[in-house]
Motif scaffolding. Structure first.
Motif, PDB file in Angstrom:
ATOM      1  N   TRP A  53      40.243 -83.317  48.421  1.00  0.00           N
ATOM      2  CA  TRP A  53      41.027 -82.738  47.650  1.00  0.00           C
ATOM      3  C   TRP A  53      40.691 -82.854  46.117  1.00  0.00           C
ATOM      4  CZ3 TRP A  53      44.512 -79.106  48.726  1.00  0.00           C
ATOM      5  CH2 TRP A  53      45.174 -78.501  47.440  1.00  0.00           C
ATOM      6  N   ALA A  54      40.182 -83.878  45.846  1.00  0.00           N
ATOM      7  CA  ALA A  54      39.659 -84.094  44.339  1.00  0.00           C
ATOM      8  C   ALA A  54      38.431 -83.178  44.409  1.00  0.00           C
ATOM      9  CB  ALA A  54      39.390 -85.704  44.041  1.00  0.00           C
ATOM     10  N   TRP A  55      37.538 -83.366  45.417  1.00  0.00           N
ATOM     11  CA  TRP A  55      36.287 -82.543  45.304  1.00  0.00           C
ATOM     12  C   TRP A  55      36.674 -81.168  45.303  1.00  0.00           C
ATOM     13  CZ3 TRP A  55      34.900 -78.659  48.909  1.00  0.00           C
ATOM     14  CH2 TRP A  55      33.679 -78.198  48.781  1.00  0.00           C
ATOM     15  N   MET A  56      37.564 -80.476  46.105  1.00  0.00           N
ATOM     16  CA  MET A  56      37.998 -79.261  46.260  1.00  0.00           C
ATOM     17  C   MET A  56      38.356 -78.673  44.950  1.00  0.00           C
ATOM     18  SD  MET A  56      39.952 -79.223  49.948  1.00  0.00           S
ATOM     19  CE  MET A  56      41.110 -77.981  49.422  1.00  0.00           C
ATOM     20  N   GLU A  57      39.141 -79.394  44.164  1.00  0.00           N
ATOM     21  CA  GLU A  57      39.585 -79.157  42.694  1.00  0.00           C
ATOM     22  C   GLU A  57      38.513 -78.795  41.815  1.00  0.00           C
ATOM     23  OE1 GLU A  57      44.064 -80.349  42.309  1.00  0.00           O
ATOM     24  OE2 GLU A  57      42.689 -81.939  41.972  1.00  0.00           O
ATOM     25  N   ARG A  58      37.452 -79.751  42.012  1.00  0.00           N
ATOM     26  CA  ARG A  58      36.350 -79.982  40.881  1.00  0.00           C
ATOM     27  C   ARG A  58      35.641 -78.589  41.515  1.00  0.00           C
ATOM     28  NH1 ARG A  58      33.489 -84.658  38.072  1.00  0.00           N
ATOM     29  NH2 ARG A  58      31.791 -83.355  37.372  1.00  0.00           N
ATOM     30  N   ALA A  59      35.570 -78.458  42.802  1.00  0.00           N
ATOM     31  CA  ALA A  59      34.553 -77.198  43.373  1.00  0.00           C
ATOM     32  C   ALA A  59      34.957 -76.058  42.806  1.00  0.00           C
ATOM     33  CB  ALA A  59      34.189 -77.451  44.737  1.00  0.00           C
ATOM     34  N   HIS A  60      36.519 -75.780  42.920  1.00  0.00           N
ATOM     35  CA  HIS A  60      36.838 -74.489  42.325  1.00  0.00           C
ATOM     36  C   HIS A  60      36.757 -74.122  41.105  1.00  0.00           C
ATOM     37  CE1 HIS A  60      39.433 -71.204  42.343  1.00  0.00           C
ATOM     38  NE2 HIS A  60      40.665 -71.827  41.837  1.00  0.00           N
ATOM     39  N   HIS A  61      36.531 -75.104  40.182  1.00  0.00           N
ATOM     40  CA  HIS A  61      36.256 -75.043  38.881  1.00  0.00           C
ATOM     41  C   HIS A  61      34.611 -74.446  38.616  1.00  0.00           C
ATOM     42  CE1 HIS A  61      40.049 -75.584  36.807  1.00  0.00           C
ATOM     43  NE2 HIS A  61      40.195 -77.000  37.673  1.00  0.00           N
ATOM     44  N   ARG A  62      33.885 -75.186  39.534  1.00  0.00           N
ATOM     45  CA  ARG A  62      32.656 -74.960  39.388  1.00  0.00           C
ATOM     46  C   ARG A  62      32.185 -73.676  39.982  1.00  0.00           C
ATOM     47  NH1 ARG A  62      30.328 -78.832  42.817  1.00  0.00           N
ATOM     48  NH2 ARG A  62      28.432 -78.290  42.444  1.00  0.00           N
ATOM     49  N   PRO A  65      34.260 -70.435  40.715  1.00  0.00           N
ATOM     50  CA  PRO A  65      35.542 -69.938  40.756  1.00  0.00           C
ATOM     51  C   PRO A  65      35.906 -68.616  41.428  1.00  0.00           C
ATOM     52  CG  PRO A  65      34.441 -69.624  38.428  1.00  0.00           C
ATOM     53  CD  PRO A  65      33.485 -70.496  39.389  1.00  0.00           C
ATOM     54  N   THR A  66      34.429 -68.143  41.765  1.00  0.00           N
ATOM     55  CA  THR A  66      34.538 -66.748  42.706  1.00  0.00           C
ATOM     56  C   THR A  66      34.390 -67.091  43.902  1.00  0.00           C
ATOM     57  OG1 THR A  66      32.055 -66.461  42.078  1.00  0.00           O
ATOM     58  CG2 THR A  66      33.847 -65.553  40.585  1.00  0.00           C
ATOM     59  N   ALA A  67      34.116 -68.312  44.452  1.00  0.00           N
ATOM     60  CA  ALA A  67      33.912 -68.346  45.765  1.00  0.00           C
ATOM     61  C   ALA A  67      34.977 -68.224  46.587  1.00  0.00           C
ATOM     62  CB  ALA A  67      33.184 -69.896  46.128  1.00  0.00           C
ATOM     63  N   PRO A  68      34.852 -67.568  47.637  1.00  0.00           N
ATOM     64  CA  PRO A  68      36.233 -67.284  48.461  1.00  0.00           C
ATOM     65  C   PRO A  68      36.468 -68.418  49.260  1.00  0.00           C
ATOM     66  CG  PRO A  68      34.249 -65.972  49.405  1.00  0.00           C
ATOM     67  CD  PRO A  68      33.749 -66.783  48.112  1.00  0.00           C
ATOM     68  N   ALA A  69      35.507 -69.397  49.699  1.00  0.00           N
ATOM     69  CA  ALA A  69      35.753 -70.102  50.821  1.00  0.00           C
ATOM     70  C   ALA A  69      34.960 -71.341  50.568  1.00  0.00           C
ATOM     71  CB  ALA A  69      35.660 -69.475  52.227  1.00  0.00           C
ATOM     72  N   PHE A  70      35.450 -72.552  51.290  1.00  0.00           N
ATOM     73  CA  PHE A  70      34.708 -73.701  51.444  1.00  0.00           C
ATOM     74  C   PHE A  70      34.484 -73.812  52.984  1.00  0.00           C
ATOM     75  CE2 PHE A  70      37.181 -75.399  47.510  1.00  0.00           C
ATOM     76  CZ  PHE A  70      36.398 -74.735  46.834  1.00  0.00           C
ATOM     77  N   PHE A  71      33.279 -74.624  53.488  1.00  0.00           N
ATOM     78  CA  PHE A  71      33.029 -74.599  54.718  1.00  0.00           C
ATOM     79  C   PHE A  71      32.463 -76.127  54.967  1.00  0.00           C
ATOM     80  CE2 PHE A  71      30.102 -74.325  58.127  1.00  0.00           C
ATOM     81  CZ  PHE A  71      30.823 -73.547  59.306  1.00  0.00           C
ATOM     82  N   ALA A  72      33.013 -76.510  56.233  1.00  0.00           N
ATOM     83  CA  ALA A  72      32.468 -78.076  56.569  1.00  0.00           C
ATOM     84  C   ALA A  72      32.218 -77.866  58.128  1.00  0.00           C
ATOM     85  CB  ALA A  72      33.444 -79.069  56.117  1.00  0.00           C
ATOM     86  N   ALA A  73      31.267 -78.461  58.654  1.00  0.00           N
ATOM     87  CA  ALA A  73      31.229 -78.730  60.188  1.00  0.00           C
ATOM     88  C   ALA A  73      30.830 -79.985  60.517  1.00  0.00           C
ATOM     89  CB  ALA A  73      29.849 -77.590  60.301  1.00  0.00           C
ATOM     90  N   ALA A 132      40.268 -71.044  53.094  1.00  0.00           N
ATOM     91  CA  ALA A 132      40.239 -70.142  52.106  1.00  0.00           C
ATOM     92  C   ALA A 132      40.965 -70.535  50.864  1.00  0.00           C
ATOM     93  CB  ALA A 132      41.412 -68.848  52.830  1.00  0.00           C
ATOM     94  N   VAL A 133      40.098 -70.312  49.905  1.00  0.00           N
ATOM     95  CA  VAL A 133      40.498 -70.725  48.662  1.00  0.00           C
ATOM     96  C   VAL A 133      41.914 -70.168  48.072  1.00  0.00           C
ATOM     97  CG1 VAL A 133      39.636 -71.006  46.118  1.00  0.00           C
ATOM     98  CG2 VAL A 133      38.122 -71.433  48.068  1.00  0.00           C
ATOM     99  N   GLY A 134      41.778 -69.041  48.192  1.00  0.00           N
ATOM    100  CA  GLY A 134      42.734 -68.056  47.447  1.00  0.00           C
ATOM    101  C   GLY A 134      44.086 -68.595  48.029  1.00  0.00           C
ATOM    102  N   ARG A 135      44.240 -68.943  49.329  1.00  0.00           N
ATOM    103  CA  ARG A 135      45.630 -69.425  50.050  1.00  0.00           C
ATOM    104  C   ARG A 135      45.836 -70.681  49.644  1.00  0.00           C
ATOM    105  NH1 ARG A 135      45.043 -69.658  56.323  1.00  0.00           N
ATOM    106  NH2 ARG A 135      43.910 -71.345  55.579  1.00  0.00           N
ATOM    107  N   VAL A 136      44.820 -71.526  49.571  1.00  0.00           N
ATOM    108  CA  VAL A 136      45.117 -73.084  49.141  1.00  0.00           C
ATOM    109  C   VAL A 136      45.171 -73.598  47.872  1.00  0.00           C
ATOM    110  CG1 VAL A 136      44.606 -75.385  49.759  1.00  0.00           C
ATOM    111  CG2 VAL A 136      44.438 -73.593  51.542  1.00  0.00           C
ATOM    112  N   LEU A 137      44.219 -72.966  47.232  1.00  0.00           N
ATOM    113  CA  LEU A 137      44.077 -73.766  45.569  1.00  0.00           C
ATOM    114  C   LEU A 137      44.310 -72.508  44.771  1.00  0.00           C
ATOM    115  CD1 LEU A 137      40.703 -75.682  46.099  1.00  0.00           C
ATOM    116  CD2 LEU A 137      42.978 -76.264  45.598  1.00  0.00           C
ATOM    117  N   ALA A 138      43.763 -71.311  44.739  1.00  0.00           N
ATOM    118  CA  ALA A 138      43.641 -70.643  43.409  1.00  0.00           C
ATOM    119  C   ALA A 138      45.241 -69.997  42.958  1.00  0.00           C
ATOM    120  CB  ALA A 138      42.954 -69.236  43.840  1.00  0.00           C
TER     121      ALA A 138
END
Length: 234
Positions: free
Chosen positions: A168-177, A179-187, A228-234
């Motif tokens: 979650w800490a990474w997600m918040e930082r990544a969203h600021h870095r 800001p237009t990315a619509p999604a994060f992905f992990a596999a 989906a960044v917009g649903r969870v974070l934005a």
């Protein structure tokens, strides 16, 4: 149907709902507005999205430096990390420095991060624009997404729910870095139940399974997980 949002805090809990078009994180901040502290995800995998405020647990993410290489080597050598990171080659000091040094220096599209709990380093993450790796993008991930890999390296912190806070800490930082990315992905590997559960709890959705070629010549069957960044974070 409205999504229920719970904010747990030392004195109990507050309850509300996410309005139409409002992210779960924004709703949690609004619900917890009367409290001191910012809610972070605890478990977003159920019908009710559960956040918490814990003043005794401060989790943060900072850029890795070459001074962190001894910790990274030790973490990569730990059996619980090595099991899932074998594809990055043998975790000798020379191999780890050669692989991750350029990423630390900014000479690679992949960037390295250190996760800290109350100021102490406990693990690492790496992130990258998936579009910067065209062969990987062809496997199925959204090329506009930001990819992330992570590990809690300190055995003392395993099984204590810290992975959720780290991601979650990474997600918040990544969203600021980004800001237009619509999604994060992990596999993660399809057998890595703990990692998949962490992704569930911070709002990722499991998707397609696919085979991924590793640097050591092996092939891992992984589960594509998208947030989906917009649903969870934005």
């Amino acid at each position: 149907m409205a999504t229920q949002v719970l904010v747990l805090h030392p004195g109990g809990e507050l309850s509300g709902v996410a309005h139409e078009g409002e992210s779960w994180a924004a709703a949690a901040r609004r619900v917890g507005l009367s409290l001191t502290g910012v809610p972070v995800a605890r478990d977003l995998s159920g019908a009710a999205k559960v956040f918490e405020i814990d003043h005794d647990l401060v989790v943060s993410v900072r850029a890795m430096t070459r001074g962190d290489l001894p910790d990274l080597i030790r973490w990569r050598q730990a059996p619980h990390v090595r099991r899932w990171w074998h594809g990055d080659g043998p975790p000798t000091p020379e191999e780890v420095a050669a692989r991750y040094g350029p990423r630390i220096d900014g000479a690679s599209p992949t960037r390295m991060w250190v996760a800290e709990v109350n100021g102490r380093a406990v693990g690492f993450l790496q992130d990258y624009r998936i579009a910067d790796y065209p062969e990987y993008a062809l496997l199925g991930p959204d090329p506009t997404a930001i990819g992330v890999d992570y590990a809690v390296g300190e055995p003392a912190w395993l099984g204590r729910g810290i992975g959720t806070r780290v991601l979650w800490a990474w997600m918040e930082r990544a969203h600021h870095r980004f800001p237009t990315a619509p999604a994060f992905f992990a596999a993660p590997d399809h057998r890595n139940a703990a990692s998949l559960r962490v992704l569930d709890k911070v709002g990722f959705s499991r998707g397609l399974w696919f085979d991924e070629a590793e640097a050591d010549g092996t092939v891992s069957t992984v589960v594509g997980c998208r947030l989906a960044v917009g649903r969870v974070l934005a």
